[in-house]
Write an enzyme that holds these catalytic residues in place. Structure first.
Site, PDB file in Angstrom:
ATOM      1  N   ASP A   1      74.158 -30.033  35.426  1.00 38.05           N
ATOM      2  CA  ASP A   1      75.537 -29.889  34.966  1.00 38.05           C
ATOM      3  C   ASP A   1      76.333 -31.080  35.482  1.00 38.05           C
ATOM      4  O   ASP A   1      76.497 -31.239  36.700  1.00 38.05           O
ATOM      5  CB  ASP A   1      76.137 -28.572  35.473  1.00 38.05           C
ATOM      6  CG  ASP A   1      77.588 -28.412  35.072  1.00 38.05           C
ATOM      7  OD1 ASP A   1      77.879 -28.485  33.869  1.00 38.05           O
ATOM      8  OD2 ASP A   1      78.447 -28.225  35.968  1.00 38.05           O
TER       9      ASP A   1
ATOM     10  N   CYS B   1      78.033  -7.424  35.826  1.00 42.82           N
ATOM     11  CA  CYS B   1      76.987  -7.103  36.814  1.00 42.82           C
ATOM     12  C   CYS B   1      77.437  -7.349  38.243  1.00 42.82           C
ATOM     13  O   CYS B   1      76.647  -7.163  39.180  1.00 42.82           O
ATOM     14  CB  CYS B   1      75.722  -7.913  36.525  1.00 42.82           C
ATOM     15  SG  CYS B   1      75.950  -9.706  36.642  1.00 42.82           S
TER      16      CYS B   1
ATOM     17  N   ASP C   1      79.258 -24.460  39.089  1.00 40.59           N
ATOM     18  CA  ASP C   1      78.391 -25.564  38.677  1.00 40.59           C
ATOM     19  C   ASP C   1      76.920 -25.155  38.645  1.00 40.59           C
ATOM     20  O   ASP C   1      76.187 -25.503  37.713  1.00 40.59           O
ATOM     21  CB  ASP C   1      78.587 -26.760  39.617  1.00 40.59           C
ATOM     22  CG  ASP C   1      80.011 -27.281  39.590  1.00 40.59           C
ATOM     23  OD1 ASP C   1      80.627 -27.213  38.513  1.00 40.59           O
ATOM     24  OD2 ASP C   1      80.502 -27.753  40.634  1.00 40.59           O
TER      25      ASP C   1
ATOM     26  N   GLU D   1      73.843 -31.397  28.833  1.00 35.01           N
ATOM     27  CA  GLU D   1      74.817 -31.093  27.792  1.00 35.01           C
ATOM     28  C   GLU D   1      75.071 -32.327  26.938  1.00 35.01           C
ATOM     29  O   GLU D   1      74.955 -33.458  27.402  1.00 35.01           O
ATOM     30  CB  GLU D   1      76.137 -30.628  28.408  1.00 35.01           C
ATOM     31  CG  GLU D   1      76.105 -29.255  29.021  1.00 35.01           C
ATOM     32  CD  GLU D   1      77.444 -28.852  29.593  1.00 35.01           C
ATOM     33  OE1 GLU D   1      78.094 -27.958  29.024  1.00 35.01           O
ATOM     34  OE2 GLU D   1      77.836 -29.439  30.604  1.00 35.01           O
TER      35      GLU D   1
ATOM     36  N   CYS E   1      73.174 -11.661  33.503  1.00 35.89           N
ATOM     37  CA  CYS E   1      73.205 -10.655  32.445  1.00 35.89           C
ATOM     38  C   CYS E   1      73.613 -11.207  31.091  1.00 35.89           C
ATOM     39  O   CYS E   1      73.502 -10.521  30.075  1.00 35.89           O
ATOM     40  CB  CYS E   1      74.150  -9.515  32.829  1.00 35.89           C
ATOM     41  SG  CYS E   1      75.889 -10.001  32.930  1.00 35.89           S
TER      42      CYS E   1
ATOM     43  N   CYS F   1      77.399 -15.653  32.357  1.00 32.71           N
ATOM     44  CA  CYS F   1      76.689 -15.180  33.540  1.00 32.71           C
ATOM     45  C   CYS F   1      75.197 -15.432  33.340  1.00 32.71           C
ATOM     46  O   CYS F   1      74.614 -14.999  32.342  1.00 32.71           O
ATOM     47  CB  CYS F   1      76.946 -13.693  33.763  1.00 32.71           C
ATOM     48  SG  CYS F   1      75.950 -12.964  35.102  1.00 32.71           S
TER      49      CYS F   1
END
Length: 381
Positions: free
Chosen positions: A182, A341, A348, A266, A322, A319
């Site tokens: 990231d 959750c 990050d 990305e 989940c 997340c």
């Protein structure tokens, strides 16, 4: 076999320096004159001037008495600059770049020589119209004889030669390691396994030195010799910042390529992101675009894979446990609790884990992952 450019610094003799100054000046003059000729032809007569017509115009310039000085230098760099100009026009008409602009003598100067305009013999390079070899600081040997030379002079007054050679890329041993990164500003990138690189912030490191040099430059008289010296001092500071940034990016990208078989990143639109006036300087200093570019071509040489995910994929808001996606997550929030959750996430690291999962899905499914669609949780483990 693939082609690769090897760049070296060299120190010209006074005679070579004069020859290069004439060559750079002629290349710049031809480029600007032909660009003006093509622009006027289109604006006045709606006529598109192609490479053949531009080449004919160059021949007329050489025969004219007022521009006979063009024959004092090698004809190859003059010919090559027209080829580069044609490429610039092709990129413009196909929507990949803006309209070509005129070259300035205060910026980087360059001239390209093909095999007809130089000689490579026993690790020595001879330019056309020069009998003395270039005093090159060979940091490493060339893998083969160069097919093209690009001699350049930067704004700081340093001379470089770039040799385009053919070489055989050697693939690295296959490793099971796969990672997601990231990109950020606090840390240049954070990996999916929790490693943080930090951000050297090269511009901020030399900010005081750059400010003093620019203040001295602003007080010099326009056109004076002292102003030219002050401008070169400013250029040297900028060159130092650029060299430090490139050195850091090369080391980090090489480390990632050596240690990982798959690297997921990305697809950032850096040109759009630098429009933010508060973050533009920091984003430009980080060099995200150059970093990803280095990852891609080094991965190709080493037999690795770089997977890009869609720029709209909500890597920070999702997340990684989940798959729940929060609605709003400001940049000031560096850690958050999942309302579904109740797992606490570092912003990050969580984004890097999601980027890895999405990147592996791209490689497995053969299509991009975008929007708010679910990603298999097992891919992020």
């Amino acid at each position: 076999m693939t082609k690769r450019a090897y760049k070296y610094r060299f120190y010209p003799t006074p005679e070579q320096e004069q020859l290069l100054a004439r060559t750079f000046g002629c290349v710049r003059f031809v480029y600007n004159s032909v660009l003006r000729y093509r622009t006027d032809a289109f604006s006045e007569r709606k006529e598109k001037v192609g490479y053949t017509a531009a080449n004919a115009h160059l021949s007329k310039m050489k025969k004219a008495e007022e521009t006979a000085f063009l024959s004092e230098v090698s004809s190859v760099p003059l010919q090559q600059c027209l080829r580069h100009q044609q490429t610039a026009f092709n990129n413009f008409f196909e929507g990949r770049a803006k309209y070509p602009v005129f070259k300035s003598k205060r910026h980087r100067q360059s001239a390209e020589f093909t095999r007809a305009a130089f000689k490579y013999q026993e690790s020595q390079l001879f330019m056309a119209k020069s009998k003395v070899p270039l005093a090159i600081r060979w940091s490493r040997a060339l893998p083969s004889g160069p097919s093209t030379l690009t001699v350049s002079k930067d704004a700081a007054g340093r001379y470089f030669v770039s040799c385009l050679c053919e070489f055989i890329a050697e693939s690295l041993p296959i490793t099971p390691r796969m990672i997601g990164i990231d990109l950020g500003l606090k840390d240049l990138f954070v990996t999916s396994d929790g490693h943080r690189t930090g951000n050297p912030r090269h511009t901020a490191k030399y900010a005081t030195q750059l400010t003093k040099a620019q203040r001295v430059l602003s007080k010099k008289k326009l056109g004076s010799g002292n102003r030219a010296k002050a401008r070169k001092r400013v250029a040297r500071v900028h060159a130092k910042i650029s060299d430090c940034r490139m050195d850091s990016l090369h080391k980090l990208s090489r480390r990632l390529i050596n240690d990982n078989q798959v690297i997921c990143v990305e697809s950032l639109k850096v040109k759009n992101m630098v429009r933010n006036p508060r973050l533009a300087k920091s984003i430009s200093d980080a060099g995200w675009g150059e970093f990803v570019r280095q990852l891609e071509y080094k991965a190709e040489w080493a037999g690795r894979q770089v997977a890009r995910i869609d720029q709209w994929y909500p890597s920070s808001k999702r997340c990684s446990g989940c798959g729940h996606v929060v609605g709003v997550l400001p940049l000031s929030v560096r850690a958050w609790d999942c309302p579904a959750c109740a797992v606490r996430h570092d912003r990050d690291i969580n984004a890097a884990i999601n980027i890895k999962a999405a990147g592996l899905a791209v490689l497995a499914l053969g299509e991009n992952v975008s929007g708010m669609g679910p990603v298999p949780v097992s891919c992020s483990r």
